[in-house]
Design a protein around this motif. Structure first.
Motif, short mmCIF file in Angstrom:
data_model
loop_
_atom_site.label_atom_id
_atom_site.label_comp_id
_atom_site.label_asym_id
_atom_site.label_seq_id
_atom_site.Cartn_x
_atom_site.Cartn_y
_atom_site.Cartn_z
N GLN A 7 0.82 -1.20 0.00
CA GLN A 7 0.00 0.00 0.00
C GLN A 7 0.86 1.26 0.00
O GLN A 7 0.58 2.22 -0.73
CB GLN A 7 -0.94 -0.01 1.21
N LEU A 8 1.93 1.25 0.80
CA LEU A 8 2.83 2.40 0.83
C LEU A 8 3.57 2.56 -0.50
O LEU A 8 3.73 3.67 -1.00
CB LEU A 8 3.83 2.23 1.99
N CYS A 22 -0.56 7.14 4.10
CA CYS A 22 -0.75 7.32 2.66
C CYS A 22 -1.44 8.64 2.35
O CYS A 22 -1.09 9.32 1.37
CB CYS A 22 -1.55 6.15 2.09
N THR A 63 1.27 4.00 -3.12
CA THR A 63 1.03 5.43 -2.89
C THR A 63 2.21 6.25 -3.35
O THR A 63 2.04 7.28 -4.03
CB THR A 63 0.75 5.69 -1.40
#
Length: 762
Positions: A294-295, A390, A298
């Motif tokens: 997810q990071l 994020c 982003t």
């Protein structure tokens, strides 16, 4: 001093240290208030303390898979490393002495991974010397993925006394295949002592140490939510051991000193969470990998130029190491800090180092090493924290688009307009950009290739018409970025070799070009190089005698530097010409026009001849007529002779003098005294962080944002306000202090700064 929009921090620097989990802190407090006994005491209070200590030891053994061998509690990983190295080398010295008695001549070595934490090679060097072993210390190379060179190990291990490797790297999260390493090491030398730094492995990879031939493994509590000051070291059953702390015989005589029971109580909570996953605050590997993804997604979405410095296939999920092309690590750290995201540049233990030795060892390009950012989290990370991180990353990137540092699909309607002078830097090299917002025209002086993309973005975002890209001279220490920008923005413009437009105007025998309502005047000032020129930004003037009153900035290249004069020992240099050029510059711009040099070696931003004459007798005596050209040449040659002690790997363009302007110490406010001054005194607070930082976080009391890149422009605008009370503020106090020094040097006698910056006032 009140923050306008206070935000809770998102802490993404877990590889440096972690917060203490509430449960661990409660256990530590309980041990201080209730189970406070000395484990060596034989009464009931002491017995309870001892039981806690031994329970913690047993849990440590279970966590690392050490049903055999010893676990000794330490103050942390560094002590564990010393314990391992001293124990191994003391035993190794016995072998060396035995070989000498048997007339066996062998060249011994000590091996360590090239990406190892600096505590390891430095400890090896220290104890190698202290114990008189004098073995050759060799770094094991790594490939581009950070994997140790196994062939090197196979070749070197037979004559090595000790090998030190790492389970998980602290900068990149890269892990080594310990089973493969063991096979290579033991096939080459079954008797070599093997230490594995397991600090970053705890809680992130499964360990089963008693099933390996690893002799020593240090661990640290504060990397996994325990307090600082508690750690432990594993020692294999058959490995030699030498106590490094003698005394009362605690830890079964292995490590004396009263035991750190609060630390043990806290780390025991961590062990229990690792052993009982159903009742743990820790996420599993799959969840952690999801957070990492997810990071990563982003970062990719908001920073198209992001590059990751390691392969996710051979690194733990809790570490991201990346670089964003066109941005230094400090710029991204400051940006994220303003968004209350805590990250680091490489190892926190070497935060003042400008590049990563780990990435250098992996063979990554220099810019990636210099721009590296480490983002790391622990297994107690939550989905809510990742989501918030994020969002903050996206807002930080948006702040960059508002400041015209990156483009966002051409959406630039809400940009901050640029008007006036901007100083951009790469190391000590300076590039100057001047924009006239009314005419939408601009020029660039001494463009650096490292800044090409940023300059291009700035021009596009601000929708500026570039009128000229000019070098003040041919640079010996770097290439110009002029060709790249000229090809893109001025493809048909005819210029001389340095970029001065052929289609220029002329007045009073001086060539100039128009930028809005200003004139940029070309004055030949040879000396530093044969082609050196000075560019004067002035309002229109009647004749040469009128220039001083109309001149705002003098771009003198390396002719006049802050604290020195440009060197005159290049093949194209001439001290005689510089003597004449200095007098010409003085006659045109006078003593107080701001000089914008091509280099700023001491973070002084700008200067004028009056300030330079106070500390540079060579310049002073030249301009006041006390020194003739022969005397100047002699003294200039003497000044240039000091360059041999300063060059190193960088070509210095002027020999810096040790003399500094005498002045009062900079007044330093703290949070309380500044609040009082703001309420009761005529003080103006200036936030000197860059616009993107200011947009993300600033105080309600800040009346103005004057970023360091615009400081020279601000100084020029405030020439008539030098007695006004200014208080400069930034994130940590370092930039504000340097800026205050620069302003004071130029006559601002009431400038002060906030010591510790926002970091100590929020």
């Amino acid at each position: 001093m009140k923050n306008a929009t206070p935000l809770s921090q998102i802490y993404l620097d877990a590889n440096a240290t972690t917060p203490v989990l509430p449960e661990a802190a409660a256990a530590a407090m309980n041990s201080m208030e209730v189970l406070f006994g000395n484990p060596s005491s034989s009464h009931i209070t002491g017995l309870k303390a001892k039981d806690l200590m031994e329970t913690t030891r047993q849990n440590a053994q279970k966590v690392i898979g050490a049903d055999t061998g010893k676990v000794i509690f330490t103050s942390g990983a560094t002590e564990g490393i010393q314990t391992a190295i001293i124990s191994a080398l003391v035993e190794a010295k016995k072998r060396i002495e035995a070989d000498k008695l048997n007339d066996v001549s062998t060249s011994y070595s000590l091996l360590y991974g090239a990406t190892e934490h600096k505590a390891v090679p430095e400890s090896l060097k220290h104890w190698n010397q202290i114990l008189g072993i004098n073995a050759e210390i060799k770094a094991i190379p790594v490939d581009r993925l950070g994997n140790l060179d196994k062939q090197f190990i196979a070749d070197e291990a037979p004559n090595a006394l000790m090998i030190c490797t790492m389970a998980v790297n602290n900068e990149t999260g890269v892990y080594q295949d310990l089973a493969e390493l063991e096979q290579v090491i033991r096939s080459a030398n079954n008797d070599i002592f093997w230490m594995v730094d397991c600090v970053q492995a705890l809680g992130k990879t499964k360990l089963n140490l008693s099933q390996t031939s690893i002799d020593y493994a240090p661990f640290s509590g504060h990397k996994l939510y325990a307090p600082k000051g508690i750690g432990f070291v594993y020692i294999r059953q058959s490995a030699p051991f030498t106590s490094i702390i003698a005394g009362g015989g605690q830890e079964s005589g292995l490590r004396s000193g009263t035991e750190n029971l609060p630390g043990m109580a806290a780390i025991n909570v961590i062990f229990e969470m690792l052993l009982n996953t159903q009742h743990s605050a820790f996420a599993d590997i799959k969840t952690l990998r999801g957070y990492q993804t997810q990071l990563v997604d982003t970062l990719k979405s908001v920073f198209p130029a992001v590059v990751f410095n390691h392969d996710f296939n051979n690194s733990v999920p809790t570490t991201l190491n990346f670089a964003i092309e066109g941005f230094s690590s400090k710029e991204i750290m400051d940006l994220f800090d303003a968004a209350n995201i805590r990250v680091s540049s490489g190892s926190a233990c070497s935060s003042k180092v400008t590049r990563s030795f780990v990435l250098d060892a992996m063979g990554l390009p220099a810019w990636q090493s210099e721009a590296a950012i480490r983002m790391s989290f622990g297994p107690a990370m939550t989905q809510a924290q990742v989501d918030e991180a994020c969002l903050r990353i996206k807002s930080a990137a948006k702040a960059l688009t508002h400041s015209c540092m990156i483009l966002d699909n051409g959406e630039i309607d809400d940009k901050q307009p640029l008007n006036g002078l901007v100083q951009l830097r790469s190391g000590s090299n300076c590039t100057w950009v001047y924009a006239d917002q009314q005419s939408k025209q601009a020029f660039i002086i001494d463009p650096l290739p490292e800044l090409n993309d940023r300059l291009d973005t700035l021009l596009q975002c601000q929708q500026l018409e570039l009128m000229a890209i000019i070098d003040t001279h041919g640079h010996a220490d770097h290439q110009s970025g002029r060709t790249f920008l000229a090809d893109k923005h001025l493809p048909t413009q005819q210029t001389d070799a340095l970029g001065w437009p052929q289609a220029c105007l002329q007045h009073s025998q001086l060539q100039y070009i128009e930028i809005g309502h200003q004139w940029l005047v070309n004055v030949a000032t040879p000396g530093h190089t044969g082609d050196s020129m000075s560019l004067l930004l002035c309002s229109p003037f009647k004749d040469k005698n009128d220039i001083e009153q109309q001149c705002q900035f003098a771009f003198c290249g390396d002719t006049v530097l802050m604290g020195s004069l440009g060197r005159t020992n290049f093949d194209s240099s001439s001290a005689t010409d510089m003597f004449s050029s200095l007098k010409l510059i003085h006659s045109l711009i006078g003593s107080n026009t701001l000089i914008c040099a091509s280099h700023d070696y001491n973070n002084e931003f700008t200067t004028h001849l009056s300030a330079e004459c106070q500390r540079n007798p060579l310049l002073r005596n030249t301009l006041n007529g006390q020194l003739d050209v022969d005397g100047f040449e002699k003294l200039k040659a003497e000044l240039d002779s000091h360059l041999c002690d300063q060059t190193g790997s960088e070509i210095m363009c002027g020999a810096l003098t040790d003399s500094q302007l005498a002045g009062q110490a900079i007044v330093e406010y703290n949070h309380q005294s500044l609040n009082y001054a703001l309420a009761n005194d005529d003080v103006t607070l200036i936030d000197i962080r860059e616009p993107h930082e200011y947009a993300l976080q600033h105080t309600e009391d800040s009346s103005e944002n004057v970023p360091l890149t615009r400081l020279v422009d601000f100084i020029q605008q405030q020439q008539e306000q030098k007695h006004r009370k200014w208080v400069l503020v930034c994130r940590s106090g370092s930039r504000s202090f340097v800026a205050a020094q620069a302003m004071q040097r130029l006559g601002f006698d009431n400038v002060a700064h906030l010591k510790g910056g926002y970091a100590l006032s929020s």
